[in-house]
Design a protein around this motif. Structure first.
Motif, short mmCIF file in Angstrom:
data_model
loop_
_atom_site.label_atom_id
_atom_site.label_comp_id
_atom_site.label_asym_id
_atom_site.label_seq_id
_atom_site.Cartn_x
_atom_site.Cartn_y
_atom_site.Cartn_z
N THR A 148 3.87 23.44 9.27
CA THR A 148 3.96 23.68 10.71
C THR A 148 5.24 24.40 11.10
O THR A 148 5.22 25.35 11.89
CB THR A 148 3.91 22.35 11.47
OG1 THR A 148 2.88 21.55 10.95
CG2 THR A 148 3.69 22.57 12.94
N ALA A 149 6.37 23.95 10.54
CA ALA A 149 7.64 24.57 10.91
C ALA A 149 7.64 26.05 10.54
O ALA A 149 8.11 26.90 11.29
CB ALA A 149 8.79 23.84 10.24
N GLY A 208 0.13 23.29 17.25
CA GLY A 208 0.97 22.11 17.47
C GLY A 208 1.56 22.04 18.86
O GLY A 208 1.59 21.00 19.49
N SER A 228 6.68 9.80 9.09
CA SER A 228 7.55 10.14 10.22
C SER A 228 7.42 11.60 10.62
O SER A 228 7.99 12.01 11.60
CB SER A 228 9.01 9.85 9.87
OG SER A 228 9.35 10.54 8.69
N ALA A 229 6.67 12.38 9.85
CA ALA A 229 6.57 13.80 10.19
C ALA A 229 5.20 14.07 10.81
O ALA A 229 4.94 13.79 11.97
CB ALA A 229 6.77 14.65 8.94
N TYR A 230 4.29 14.56 10.00
CA TYR A 230 2.95 14.92 10.47
C TYR A 230 2.26 13.71 11.07
O TYR A 230 1.60 13.78 12.12
CB TYR A 230 2.21 15.52 9.27
CG TYR A 230 0.72 15.40 9.27
CD1 TYR A 230 0.07 14.58 8.36
CD2 TYR A 230 -0.04 16.12 10.17
CE1 TYR A 230 -1.30 14.49 8.33
CE2 TYR A 230 -1.41 16.02 10.15
CZ TYR A 230 -2.04 15.21 9.23
OH TYR A 230 -3.39 15.11 9.21
N ASN A 234 3.48 11.26 12.58
CA ASN A 234 4.02 10.93 13.89
C ASN A 234 3.31 11.70 14.99
O ASN A 234 3.03 11.19 16.07
CB ASN A 234 5.52 11.28 13.90
CG ASN A 234 6.29 10.35 14.78
OD1 ASN A 234 5.85 9.26 15.08
ND2 ASN A 234 7.43 10.81 15.23
N ILE A 235 3.04 12.98 14.69
CA ILE A 235 2.35 13.81 15.68
C ILE A 235 0.97 13.24 15.95
O ILE A 235 0.53 13.14 17.10
CB ILE A 235 2.21 15.25 15.18
CG1 ILE A 235 3.55 15.79 14.71
CG2 ILE A 235 1.63 16.13 16.25
CD1 ILE A 235 3.45 17.14 14.08
N THR A 253 1.10 10.18 18.11
CA THR A 253 1.27 10.49 19.53
C THR A 253 -0.06 10.89 20.15
O THR A 253 -0.43 10.45 21.24
CB THR A 253 2.26 11.66 19.69
OG1 THR A 253 3.40 11.40 18.89
CG2 THR A 253 2.68 11.82 21.14
N GLU A 273 9.06 6.82 6.03
CA GLU A 273 9.72 8.13 6.00
C GLU A 273 9.15 8.96 4.85
O GLU A 273 8.78 8.43 3.80
CB GLU A 273 11.24 7.99 5.89
CG GLU A 273 11.81 7.80 4.50
CD GLU A 273 11.72 6.36 4.03
OE1 GLU A 273 11.04 5.57 4.71
OE2 GLU A 273 12.32 6.04 3.01
N VAL A 274 9.09 10.27 5.07
CA VAL A 274 8.51 11.18 4.09
C VAL A 274 9.20 11.01 2.74
O VAL A 274 10.41 11.00 2.65
CB VAL A 274 8.66 12.64 4.57
CG1 VAL A 274 8.10 13.59 3.54
CG2 VAL A 274 7.96 12.83 5.89
#
Lengths: 294, 377, 320
Positions: B108-109, B132, B175-177, B179-180, B183, B203-204
């Motif tokens: 994504t980044a 995203g 905590s990365a993908y 987490n999205i 939400t 955490e990743v």
């Protein structure tokens, strides 16, 4: 907060702590023998475990042979690093940072090499046994008991080795006072190579013991190194038993902060406590032998 | 069980050239395409399957004569899972190599950073990510080959409420993908009204998530949604005897993860797009082609990559091989029926997938089977 | 190096953007960021013998401050940069005071822990940092109404800034403070006798390093236009550390050379396929082992053997 959850958190914390302790143990051994921090220790563990996985899954060797191969490769690699690289740095009286940076660079290289050679997947090794025990509602796997046993065995072995064998005493002398040791006829360079070989072996043992539980993948090295280093530092760096205590402390810290604080902040909490402990208790929880780097 | 894909990874990495040149005998001028994928770094887990799909697609197209008789020349770059490196690669591909379109990136980044370079030039980008951020809707040349997290969240809850008919849900996410997605799950819950009895994070790169799993077990959910790219949470949940069904998204629906899960690879549902053991009619050709080439079955990532290349090829065929990148972009911006699903790149989310595009699979004792359930009805 | 050498270098620098491809200029801009942040780390390493593995935290703080202030709050860019500096100074002061009491490996571990904690917090503080998705749409910088929206234009900003930072470090090093720092590094007991307040010195150095990291981060945010937590992890800190290590910590020019190496070599190696990361690791191990004074040391030695004037000077020195 149920008893069961707390019990499980403690059990898991101790189990993970043992993993960190095993890695930290190897790092403490290397430090004890050479006053160097091996920032690629986690990668050595990964290389040892990945080699064993390869032998088991592709070469189809029996597990015991694969495990031996893993330990051998890690030992050889570690020894080569000493003979080829560390020795050169010593020969020109390099500063402390150079060694740290050397091992950081090597760690980077090994991790990339493991990805390149073994691929991106995560792999497991067969465990010693598949029994599950339940204590106060917490699940503990048989492998954990084996780890405790083997760690205890290693600790006792190390203690006896350093205290009562000539070789072990020579290794310690060579690191505490290289010049003095040299005058008594101890081959300081050989002692350091032996330390690295021993360290490599221990890294592989750590990797092989924990892979059945957490799997091995190319990304694991740095995390293991960091946690192992933290465990060793907490324990006073030169004291292998300290690494055990330090590792378990970190494992419990992490687990309890997940339960009582938040699972997202686990690293922040554990590392903050680590920093606080380092500042307040400079010799580590168990360390006595005076930390270098002070 | 032998890891044949690992062997192939070693050989493939040594033999796969960075540039796929068309075979000799094509007198026509090649059409240059670029690809930015994560072949190293943490993203390699999905980047490498994507690369396999891309290479296969280019090979298949060239074997059939290319696009309008002209072969594809593919330049593959590795961003090393680093969004800054992706920018440099994009600058190279767009301004120096003058590619007509870019396949990828993986993360994504990187999509966001590459999009910033490519979209002003109106060069089509086909990233393997879902849309995203809202502002990405303005980037009309940056299409998306995977669903938005909003849709992923809905797909999960559709199954939970309409097939499993339960409302007591726990979520274990990274905590990365993850987490999205979490939400989004909370946002779309207005429609589904499930009760999130627990939401725990790892955490990743974590080596163990047993404590989080224990917290979840303590709330006794009917199903646990596991979201994140790791096999560890699945193992840990089963190890502490959390036996409720687990559900996950397409990121973990791959054979590598299944192997890494070990005994835990059972009673898990995936909201994904391709079950190669039981493909839908429009997927059969792709599955066969892939199997013939690589000797294993593809999953969603490989199919997505295949579709990305073919969608670009279709766009170029429509706009003409000498068209400007902007014209090609316009030509791509429309419906496309792929092996993964039916896309519509003219949709506001630049993907055009819907709930009914999902194919649900169940993992039972290490084997995937297709679940006859269609979401969105 | 004599003035003619510097002038030649300046001319080459000016000409480069007009002969190089765009992505090469883009790489050089990134080298500029490495140079600024690396100058801070190099300062701590070369002058204080301190290994700072947490520079990416300040880099991130600078980047997020700039991004947040300009995107969410709509403030002008300089405000963002200043905010970043202030936040970094506060953090460096709060954390620096306690951890600088440590030294050697322990201090290195503490800085590493700092980096990881900040990384963790960047993920968690979604309402400021945008979490995994980050903050897009950071506006381009404009200088005197001239928008810096291409690599070439930014190149002409970042390199003067980098050279300025490096030169300031150099003048700091030869000032009284710099000499005190060298004393502290080379003979701590003697320094103490001379009433040099070691802990205050260390803190100052840490603060300076954090400011450099923050400024680099802010400029980075305005260049790429998008900030994301993936750019501020441990690997980034390690790369910043590599800048003085590879280039040569003892000399400011080393920082520039090191920045060029760290920015350009991975890209150059990537044409070799998936093995490029392994090769980069090997290259850096080789530099640490074989070039203890960094590449600058190597270049100096080469110059000493190749350039006749220098050879003479060296011979005269040695015979003295």
């Amino acid at each position: 907060m149920s008893m069961m959850l707390l019990a499980q958190a403690c059990a898991t914390g101790i189990t993970n702590g043992l993993i960190y302790a095993l890695v930290g143990l190897g790092m403490a051994v290397i430090f004890k023998g050479s006053r160097l921090i091996n920032a690629m220790h986690g990668e050595l563990a990964v290389v040892g475990a990945a080699t064993a996985v390869y032998c088991v899954e592709i070469a189809m060797w029996p597990t015991w042979l694969a495990v031996t191969m893993g330990m051998l490769i890690a030992m050889v690699l570690s020894t080569l690093v000493d003979i080829g690289l560390v020795r050169r740095l010593f020969n020109r009286n390099a500063r402390e940072e150079s060694f740290l940076l050397l091992t950081v660079g090597l760690g980077f290289t090994f991790s990339a090499a493991v990805l390149y050679v073994f691929g991106r997947e995560e792999h497991l090794l067969p465990a010693f046994g598949d029994e599950i025990y339940e204590v106060a509602g917490a699940i503990i796997r048989e492998q954990t008991i084996w780890i405790v046993g083997i760690a205890a065995f290693i600790l006792i072995g190390l203690k006896l080795f350093y205290k009562y064998t000539d070789f072990g005493l020579a290794m310690m002398a060579a690191s505490i006072d290289p010049d003095g040791a040299a005058t008594t006829g101890i081959n300081v360079r050989l002692m350091r190579t032996a330390t690295f070989a021993l360290g490599g072996l221990m890294a592989a043992v750590a990797g092989l013991l924990v892979t059945p539980m957490i799997g091995v993948s190319y990304q694991m090295g740095p995390i293991l190194t960091l946690k192992g280093f933290a465990a060793a530092v907490l324990g006073g760096l030169t004291n292998p038993l300290g690494a055990l205590v330090g590792g378990i402390t970190i494992g419990l810290l992490e687990s309890l902060s997940i339960v009582y604080i938040s699972s997202g902040l686990k690293d922040a909490v554990a590392l903050s406590v680590l920093i606080v402990i380092m500042i307040l208790v400079p010799d580590g929880i168990l360390g006595r032998s005076g930390r270098k780097g002070g | 069980m032998p890891i044949s894909l690992t062997r192939r990874t070693v050989l493939g990495a040594m033999l796969a050239p960075a540039i796929i040149r068309p075979t000799l005998g094509h007198a026509a001028e090649p059409i240059r395409l670029g690809a930015i994928l994560s072949a190293t770094g943490p993203g390699a887990g999905v980047g490498l399957p994507q690369r396999n799909g891309v290479l296969l697609a280019v090979k298949a197209i060239n074997e059939k004569g290319g696009i309008a008789g002209r072969p594809i020349e593919l330049l593959v770059e590795d961003d090393g899972s680093n969004p800054d490196a992706a920018v440099t690669k994009a600058n190279n591909l767009i301004f120096s190599q003058k590619v007509k379109a870019i396949i990828g990136p993986t993360l994504t980044a990187s999509t966001l950073s590459v999009g910033g370079v490519a979209d002003p030039e109106k060069i089509a980008v086909m990233p393997f990510t879902g849309l995203g951020l809202e502002m990405e809707k303005q980037r009309r040349s940056v299409f998306h080959m995977l669903p938005t997290q909003d849709l992923n969240a809905r797909a999960l809850l559709e199954f939970v409420t309409k097939n499993m008919k339960t409302r007591k849900v726990a979520v274990l996410h990274d905590s990365a993908y993850g987490n999205i997605v979490m939400t989004k799950l909370k946002e779309v819950n207005a429609t589904y009204n499930v009760d999130f009895v627990a939401a725990e994070k790892w955490e990743v790169g974590a080596t163990d998530v047993t404590t989080q799993a224990a917290k979840i077990k303590a709330t006794a959910p009917d199903v646990v949604l596991v979201i994140g790219n790791s096999a560890t949470p699945f193992r840990n949940l089963r190890q502490i005897r959390m036996n409720a069904p687990l559900m996950s998204a397409l990121g973990t629906a791959s054979y590598e993860y299944v192997r890494a899960m070990g005994d835990a690879a059972d009673n898990i549902i995936f909201a994904e797009f391709l079950v190669a053991e039981d493909p839908l009619p429009y997927q059969k050709d792709f599955v066969e082609t892939f199997h013939k080439e690589y000797d294993t079955f593809p999953k969603t990532m490989e199919a997505s990559a295949w579709d990305a290349v073919h969608a670009v090829a279709a766009g170029i065929a429509k706009a003409g091989p000498d068209a400007t990148p902007a014209a090609i972009s316009d030509a791509i911006r429309g419906p496309y029926a792929g092996a993964m699903a039916k896309f519509d790149f003219s949709a506001p989310d630049l993907t055009g997938l819907s709930l009914s595009s999902y194919v649900y699979s169940k993992l039972e004792k290490g084997k995937f089977t297709r679940v006859p359930f269609t979401a969105g009805q | 190096m004599k003035y003619s050498g510097y002038i030649l270098l300046a001319i080459v620098w000016l000409a480069l953007p007009f002969v190089l491809e765009r992505h090469a200029i883009d790489l050089l801009v990134f080298c500029g960021f490495y140079a600024v942040a690396g100058a801070g780390v190099g300062f701590l390493l070369g002058q204080g013998g301190i290994v700072n593995l947490g520079q990416a935290a300040f880099y991130g703080l600078g980047a997020y401050s700039s991004a947040y202030c300009t995107v969410q709050l709509g403030l002008p860019a300089p405000v963002g940069i200043l905010t970043g500096v202030v936040v970094s100074l506060c953090l460096a002061f709060l954390i620096g005071r306690p951890i600088l009491r440590l030294s050697g490996y322990f201090l290195a571990l503490a800085t590493l822990a700092l980096g990881i904690i900040c990384s963790n917090l960047f993920y968690e503080a979604e309402f400021i940092t945008g979490g995994t998705l980050g903050i897009p749409g950071v506006p381009k910088l404009s200088v005197l109404g001239f928008a810096l929206d291409t690599p070439t234009k930014f190149y002409f900003l970042i390199w003067p800034v980098a050279v300025l930072c490096v030169l300031s470090m150099r003048s700091l090093m030869s000032s009284r403070i710099g000499l005190a720092m060298q004393a502290m590094r080379d003979a701590p007991e003697a320094a103490m006798v001379l009433a040099i307040d070691i802990s205050r010195l260390k803190l100052w150095m840490f603060l300076i390093s954090s400011v450099l990291g923050s400024v680099a981060g802010s400029l980075f945010a305005h260049y790429v236009g998008f900030v994301n937590v993936d750019s501020f992890g441990v690997e980034r800190s390690i790369f910043f550390l590599l800048v003085p290590v590879i280039g040569g910590a003892a000399s400011p020019a080393g920082v520039l050379v090191g920045a060029l190496f760290v920015g350009l070599v991975p890209e150059a190696l990537s044409v070799l396929g998936d093995i490029h990361r392994v090769l980069f690791g090997l290259a850096l191990v080789a530099t640490v082992v074989f070039f203890p004074d960094g590449l600058i040391g190597l270049l100096k030695r080469l110059a000493d053997t190749c350039i006749p004037a220098r050879r003479q000077a060296l011979k005269m020195e040695q015979s003295r």
